[in-house]
Design a protein around this motif. Structure first.
Motif, PDB file in Angstrom:
ATOM      1  N   VAL A 173      -1.332  -8.869  -2.299  1.00  0.00           N
ATOM      2  CA  VAL A 173      -0.939  -7.461  -2.496  1.00  0.00           C
ATOM      3  C   VAL A 173       0.503  -7.439  -3.006  1.00  0.00           C
ATOM      4  O   VAL A 173       1.401  -8.023  -2.395  1.00  0.00           O
ATOM      5  N   ASP A 174       0.715  -6.756  -4.133  1.00  0.00           N
ATOM      6  CA  ASP A 174       2.043  -6.764  -4.763  1.00  0.00           C
ATOM      7  C   ASP A 174       3.076  -6.018  -3.918  1.00  0.00           C
ATOM      8  O   ASP A 174       2.839  -4.890  -3.492  1.00  0.00           O
ATOM      9  N   HIS A 175       4.206  -6.685  -3.725  1.00  0.00           N
ATOM     10  CA  HIS A 175       5.342  -6.093  -2.989  1.00  0.00           C
ATOM     11  C   HIS A 175       4.915  -5.455  -1.667  1.00  0.00           C
ATOM     12  O   HIS A 175       5.300  -4.336  -1.352  1.00  0.00           O
ATOM     13  N   PHE A 176       4.139  -6.208  -0.910  1.00  0.00           N
ATOM     14  CA  PHE A 176       3.638  -5.659   0.352  1.00  0.00           C
ATOM     15  C   PHE A 176       4.754  -5.511   1.385  1.00  0.00           C
ATOM     16  O   PHE A 176       4.734  -4.607   2.209  1.00  0.00           O
ATOM     17  N   LYS A 177       5.746  -6.397   1.318  1.00  0.00           N
ATOM     18  CA  LYS A 177       6.862  -6.286   2.259  1.00  0.00           C
ATOM     19  C   LYS A 177       7.591  -4.960   2.061  1.00  0.00           C
ATOM     20  O   LYS A 177       7.930  -4.269   3.017  1.00  0.00           O
ATOM     21  N   ARG A 178       7.802  -4.617   0.808  1.00  0.00           N
ATOM     22  CA  ARG A 178       8.443  -3.327   0.499  1.00  0.00           C
ATOM     23  C   ARG A 178       7.611  -2.171   1.048  1.00  0.00           C
ATOM     24  O   ARG A 178       8.151  -1.169   1.503  1.00  0.00           O
ATOM     25  N   HIS A 182       8.993   0.365   3.810  1.00  0.00           N
ATOM     26  CA  HIS A 182       9.148   1.761   3.424  1.00  0.00           C
ATOM     27  C   HIS A 182       8.272   2.700   4.255  1.00  0.00           C
ATOM     28  O   HIS A 182       8.700   3.783   4.655  1.00  0.00           O
ATOM     29  N   LEU A 183       7.020   2.285   4.504  1.00  0.00           N
ATOM     30  CA  LEU A 183       6.058   3.202   5.147  1.00  0.00           C
ATOM     31  C   LEU A 183       5.671   2.797   6.572  1.00  0.00           C
ATOM     32  O   LEU A 183       4.963   3.539   7.253  1.00  0.00           O
ATOM     33  N   GLY A 184       6.094   1.622   6.993  1.00  0.00           N
ATOM     34  CA  GLY A 184       5.792   1.196   8.363  1.00  0.00           C
ATOM     35  C   GLY A 184       4.565   0.295   8.435  1.00  0.00           C
ATOM     36  O   GLY A 184       3.706   0.331   7.561  1.00  0.00           O
ATOM     37  N   HIS A 185       4.524  -0.498   9.501  1.00  0.00           N
ATOM     38  CA  HIS A 185       3.464  -1.506   9.624  1.00  0.00           C
ATOM     39  C   HIS A 185       2.080  -0.898   9.856  1.00  0.00           C
ATOM     40  O   HIS A 185       1.076  -1.466   9.439  1.00  0.00           O
ATOM     41  N   ALA A 186       2.031   0.255  10.515  1.00  0.00           N
ATOM     42  CA  ALA A 186       0.720   0.891  10.746  1.00  0.00           C
ATOM     43  C   ALA A 186       0.083   1.244   9.405  1.00  0.00           C
ATOM     44  O   ALA A 186      -1.107   0.997   9.180  1.00  0.00           O
ATOM     45  N   GLU A 187       0.888   1.801   8.492  1.00  0.00           N
ATOM     46  CA  GLU A 187       0.378   2.120   7.154  1.00  0.00           C
ATOM     47  C   GLU A 187       0.009   0.841   6.410  1.00  0.00           C
ATOM     48  O   GLU A 187      -0.973   0.804   5.665  1.00  0.00           O
ATOM     49  N   ASP A 189      -1.074  -1.949   7.733  1.00  0.00           N
ATOM     50  CA  ASP A 189      -2.371  -2.410   8.269  1.00  0.00           C
ATOM     51  C   ASP A 189      -3.511  -1.596   7.662  1.00  0.00           C
ATOM     52  O   ASP A 189      -4.571  -2.135   7.327  1.00  0.00           O
ATOM     53  N   HIS A 190      -3.263  -0.305   7.541  1.00  0.00           N
ATOM     54  CA  HIS A 190      -4.294   0.578   6.989  1.00  0.00           C
ATOM     55  C   HIS A 190      -4.631   0.186   5.545  1.00  0.00           C
ATOM     56  O   HIS A 190      -5.801   0.143   5.151  1.00  0.00           O
ATOM     57  N   VAL A 191      -3.606  -0.128   4.774  1.00  0.00           N
ATOM     58  CA  VAL A 191      -3.826  -0.533   3.379  1.00  0.00           C
ATOM     59  C   VAL A 191      -4.619  -1.839   3.305  1.00  0.00           C
ATOM     60  O   VAL A 191      -5.529  -1.983   2.487  1.00  0.00           O
ATOM     61  N   LEU A 192      -4.287  -2.792   4.186  1.00  0.00           N
ATOM     62  CA  LEU A 192      -5.028  -4.061   4.182  1.00  0.00           C
ATOM     63  C   LEU A 192      -6.502  -3.817   4.503  1.00  0.00           C
ATOM     64  O   LEU A 192      -7.393  -4.426   3.903  1.00  0.00           O
ATOM     65  N   HIS A 193      -6.745  -2.937   5.439  1.00  0.00           N
ATOM     66  CA  HIS A 193      -8.126  -2.612   5.807  1.00  0.00           C
ATOM     67  C   HIS A 193      -8.847  -1.958   4.624  1.00  0.00           C
ATOM     68  O   HIS A 193      -9.996  -2.288   4.322  1.00  0.00           O
ATOM     69  N   ARG A 194      -8.156  -1.061   3.962  1.00  0.00           N
ATOM     70  CA  ARG A 194      -8.733  -0.353   2.813  1.00  0.00           C
ATOM     71  C   ARG A 194      -9.061  -1.334   1.676  1.00  0.00           C
ATOM     72  O   ARG A 194     -10.102  -1.245   1.050  1.00  0.00           O
ATOM     73  N   ILE A 195      -8.146  -2.273   1.435  1.00  0.00           N
ATOM     74  CA  ILE A 195      -8.371  -3.274   0.381  1.00  0.00           C
ATOM     75  C   ILE A 195      -9.547  -4.178   0.749  1.00  0.00           C
ATOM     76  O   ILE A 195     -10.396  -4.480  -0.089  1.00  0.00           O
TER      77      ILE A 195
END
Ligand SMILES: [Mg+2]
Length: 301
Positions: A173-178, A182-187, A189-195
């Motif tokens: 995932v591109d620039h996942f650390k950013r 920026h949006l917090g770890h809960a968000e 985690d949500h993105v990883l689940h969505r992907i």
């Protein structure tokens, strides 16, 4: 019980085979073998959940069958119940020492045999559930790295035997650390689940596997798939992730969450996985990132 389980019944006497087959028909699918050689063949080909094994058979004894089962990776873990007319404690001890999970003496009581088989099948079922749970990534609910490692080993060997190409993609995932910063770890985690859900849509054939490799990295294993087909799928996947349009406000690449992908396709040789296989895909991923991310690079082995 209808868990699709099967039991292999091995006995040289037809009468015993018929009796046991009738007895177990309500519990599971019954596979029959009349001697040791046939038993080993069927165990290997049909992977039964349990084996009921006679001891006194011409050519190959039940004890020899147990030993042969244990020497083969494909059959080693199948539990064996010995059913034998040898009823001395020393015989029972020998069977259990060889690794049998149970020992039933002939003449047997039908309902006791049925219940013992039922109990052992339940243990097998529970063990399978636990093993499968241990191979799922809890965050994304797709396969984890352990499952991927196992699949790579077996698909490598399978493709080496058949001379077919095997393809592997690593997705980052591109620039996942950013994103997390920026949006917090809960968000995050949500993105990883969505992907992971999106990637899962691309698992179309039985041997294909999508797994979370770690952090924000995923892998895709595609047996019997050449570089052209695999790279095409890779481009499709990259585009589908971008099309999810998940906002990534702090990404220098795009307004949305994007992925970079590195892939490799090769016809495996030898029984052991060549570490270069993964390294090449990783190098392609590195190149995709260096070229600006949100792209797919593929290598031919
Ligand atoms: Mg016999």
């Amino acid at each position: 019980m209808s868990l699709g389980q099967s039991v292999l019944v091995v006995d040289d006497e037809k009468q015993n085979r018929t009796l046991l087959a009738e007895l177990l028909a309500s519990e599971c699918r019954v596979i029959l073998a009349r001697n040791g050689i046939q038993a080993l063949e069927r165990a290997r080909e049909q992977a039964p959940d349990l084996i009921l094994l006679d001891v006194m058979m011409p050519e190959m004894s039940g004890y020899q069958v147990i030993q042969a089962l244990q020497q083969d990776d494909a059959t080693r873990q199948i539990p064996v119940i010995i059913i034998s007319a040898l009823d001395a404690p020393a015989d029972e001890e020998r069977g259990l020492d060889l690794g049998a999970v149970d020992y039933i003496t002939k003449p047997f009581h039908p309902s006791i045999v049925r219940k013992r088989v039922r109990n052992h099948l339940q243990s097998v079922h529970r063990r399978n559930l636990l093993e499968n749970l241990a191979k799922i990534d809890s965050l994304t609910e797709i396969a984890n790295r352990r499952r991927y490692d196992e699949a790579l080993e077996s698909e490598w060997r399978r493709c080496a035997r058949s001379g077919s190409p095997l393809s592997l993609a690593i997705i980052d995932v591109d620039h996942f650390k950013r994103y997390n910063d920026h949006l917090g770890h809960a968000e995050g985690d949500h993105v990883l689940h969505r992907i992971a859900c999106e990637l899962n849509r691309f698992v179309r054939r039985p041997g294909d596997l999508i797994a979370r490799y770690g952090g924000e990295e995923f892998v895709i294993l595609l047996p019997n798939t050449d570089a052209l087909a695999a790279a095409n799928l890779g481009h499709e996947i990259r585009a589908s992730i971008e099309a999810l349009a998940l906002p990534h406000p702090n990404s220098p690449v795009s307004r949305h969450v994007t992925v970079s992908m590195g892939g490799i396709s090769a016809v495996p040789t030898g029984g052991e996985v060549d570490p270069k296989f993964f390294q090449e895909a990783d190098a392609a991923l590195y190149a995709a990132k260096a070229e600006g991310r949100n792209r797919v690079f593929w290598r031919h082995g």
